[in-house]
Scaffold this motif. Sequence first.
Motif, short mmCIF file in Angstrom:
data_model
loop_
_atom_site.label_atom_id
_atom_site.label_comp_id
_atom_site.label_asym_id
_atom_site.label_seq_id
_atom_site.Cartn_x
_atom_site.Cartn_y
_atom_site.Cartn_z
N ALA A 1 103.72 17.72 48.47
CA ALA A 1 105.01 17.63 49.16
C ALA A 1 105.04 18.56 50.37
O ALA A 1 105.53 18.18 51.44
N ARG A 2 104.50 19.77 50.21
CA ARG A 2 104.46 20.70 51.34
C ARG A 2 103.64 20.13 52.50
O ARG A 2 104.04 20.19 53.66
N ALA A 3 102.48 19.56 52.15
CA ALA A 3 101.61 18.99 53.19
C ALA A 3 102.27 17.79 53.86
O ALA A 3 102.19 17.62 55.08
N VAL B 1 94.64 14.23 50.10
CA VAL B 1 94.13 14.32 48.73
C VAL B 1 94.19 15.77 48.29
O VAL B 1 93.65 16.66 48.96
N GLY B 2 94.83 16.02 47.16
CA GLY B 2 94.88 17.36 46.60
C GLY B 2 93.78 17.54 45.57
O GLY B 2 93.69 16.77 44.62
N ILE B 3 92.93 18.55 45.77
CA ILE B 3 91.83 18.79 44.85
C ILE B 3 91.81 20.26 44.43
O ILE B 3 92.39 21.12 45.10
N GLY B 4 91.12 20.55 43.34
CA GLY B 4 91.01 21.91 42.86
C GLY B 4 90.03 22.72 43.68
O GLY B 4 89.23 22.16 44.45
N PRO B 5 90.03 24.04 43.53
CA PRO B 5 89.20 24.90 44.37
C PRO B 5 87.71 24.74 44.14
O PRO B 5 86.91 25.09 45.02
N ASP B 6 87.29 24.23 43.00
CA ASP B 6 85.86 24.13 42.69
C ASP B 6 85.38 22.69 42.59
O ASP B 6 84.33 22.43 42.00
N ASP B 7 86.12 21.76 43.15
CA ASP B 7 85.80 20.34 42.99
C ASP B 7 84.77 19.85 44.01
O ASP B 7 85.06 18.99 44.85
N ARG B 8 83.56 20.39 43.93
CA ARG B 8 82.52 20.01 44.90
C ARG B 8 82.16 18.54 44.80
O ARG B 8 81.96 17.87 45.82
N GLU B 9 82.05 18.02 43.58
CA GLU B 9 81.65 16.62 43.42
C GLU B 9 82.74 15.67 43.91
O GLU B 9 82.44 14.62 44.47
N ARG B 10 83.98 16.04 43.72
CA ARG B 10 85.06 15.19 44.23
C ARG B 10 85.10 15.25 45.76
O ARG B 10 85.37 14.22 46.41
N ARG B 11 84.84 16.40 46.33
CA ARG B 11 84.74 16.49 47.79
C ARG B 11 83.63 15.56 48.28
O ARG B 11 83.80 14.85 49.27
N LYS B 12 82.52 15.60 47.57
CA LYS B 12 81.39 14.75 47.96
C LYS B 12 81.76 13.28 47.88
O LYS B 12 81.34 12.47 48.71
N ALA B 13 82.53 12.92 46.86
CA ALA B 13 82.94 11.51 46.69
C ALA B 13 83.79 11.03 47.86
O ALA B 13 83.85 9.82 48.13
N LEU B 14 84.44 11.95 48.55
CA LEU B 14 85.33 11.58 49.66
C LEU B 14 84.68 11.79 51.02
O LEU B 14 85.34 11.63 52.05
N ARG B 15 83.41 12.11 51.02
CA ARG B 15 82.71 12.43 52.27
C ARG B 15 82.81 11.27 53.27
O ARG B 15 82.71 10.10 52.92
N ASN B 16 83.04 11.64 54.52
CA ASN B 16 83.08 10.70 55.65
C ASN B 16 84.29 9.76 55.63
O ASN B 16 84.31 8.77 56.38
N LEU B 17 85.28 10.07 54.82
CA LEU B 17 86.53 9.31 54.86
C LEU B 17 87.56 10.11 55.66
O LEU B 17 87.59 11.34 55.62
N ASP B 18 88.43 9.39 56.35
CA ASP B 18 89.43 10.03 57.20
C ASP B 18 90.64 10.45 56.39
O ASP B 18 91.76 9.95 56.56
N VAL B 19 90.40 11.37 55.44
CA VAL B 19 91.48 11.91 54.62
C VAL B 19 91.56 13.41 54.84
O VAL B 19 90.57 14.06 55.20
N GLU B 20 92.75 13.95 54.62
CA GLU B 20 92.93 15.39 54.67
C GLU B 20 92.84 15.94 53.26
O GLU B 20 93.56 15.48 52.37
N LEU B 21 91.97 16.91 53.05
CA LEU B 21 91.84 17.54 51.73
C LEU B 21 92.64 18.83 51.72
O LEU B 21 92.52 19.66 52.63
N ILE B 22 93.47 19.00 50.70
CA ILE B 22 94.17 20.27 50.53
C ILE B 22 93.76 20.85 49.19
O ILE B 22 93.68 20.15 48.19
#
Length: 208
Positions: A86-88, A48-69
């Motif tokens: 694509a790089r990831a 999952v690609g997220i912006g540098p300040d996306d705290r709430e979106r990070r929280k929405a994905l908590r405890n899921l087996d995804v890689e955040l970039i």
Amino acid sequence: MIVTFIPAAGRSSRMRGRDKLLEKVGGVPILRRVAIEALGAAVGPVIVGIGPDDRERRKALRNLDVELIEVADADEGMAATLRAGARAALAVMDAPHGGDYEYFGMLVLLPDMPGIEAADIMEMERVFQARGGPVVRATTEDGRAGHPVLFPDHALRNFGILSGDKGAAAMMEGERIVTVALPGERAVLDLDTPEDWAAWRKGREGRS
């Protein structure tokens, strides 16, 4: 193997102050729901690609087996997020692996599409492998082009030329494209504005 990439670094500018990716579907933020469906398909890693300040979106994905970039230049538009994805994905594909798949690719799964299910992703991956690794694009039942789109690894190596707020349509030029018809309108149903969300929720209530 395919990597599923969810580009979730956009600013929801058409939502007039609300974050469309935190709107609830089935009691959970749509971003989390889309990620859960991707994980349920079990076709490969989910990034999952997220912006540098996306705290709430990070929280929405908590405890899921995804890689955040983190997409530092997300304000440029969709292209920056796709380049990062694509790089990831290529890093995953180029690393040693134990899979038995002959073809490798990245499925771009938009985070604001409530109708996409794990079974849809599985079918696209199946077609990708069976047809020799072409671009695989989802359509509606009546053939209208939509999303997700699955790109083979050689196409991903050209994503660096993408710029601005455009998607990856240019990466399909000259490629062999195979389509997969998904049920109903789900391949074109995305929710960008408060009006979109209100109409979709009203439609769901009407069917219940």
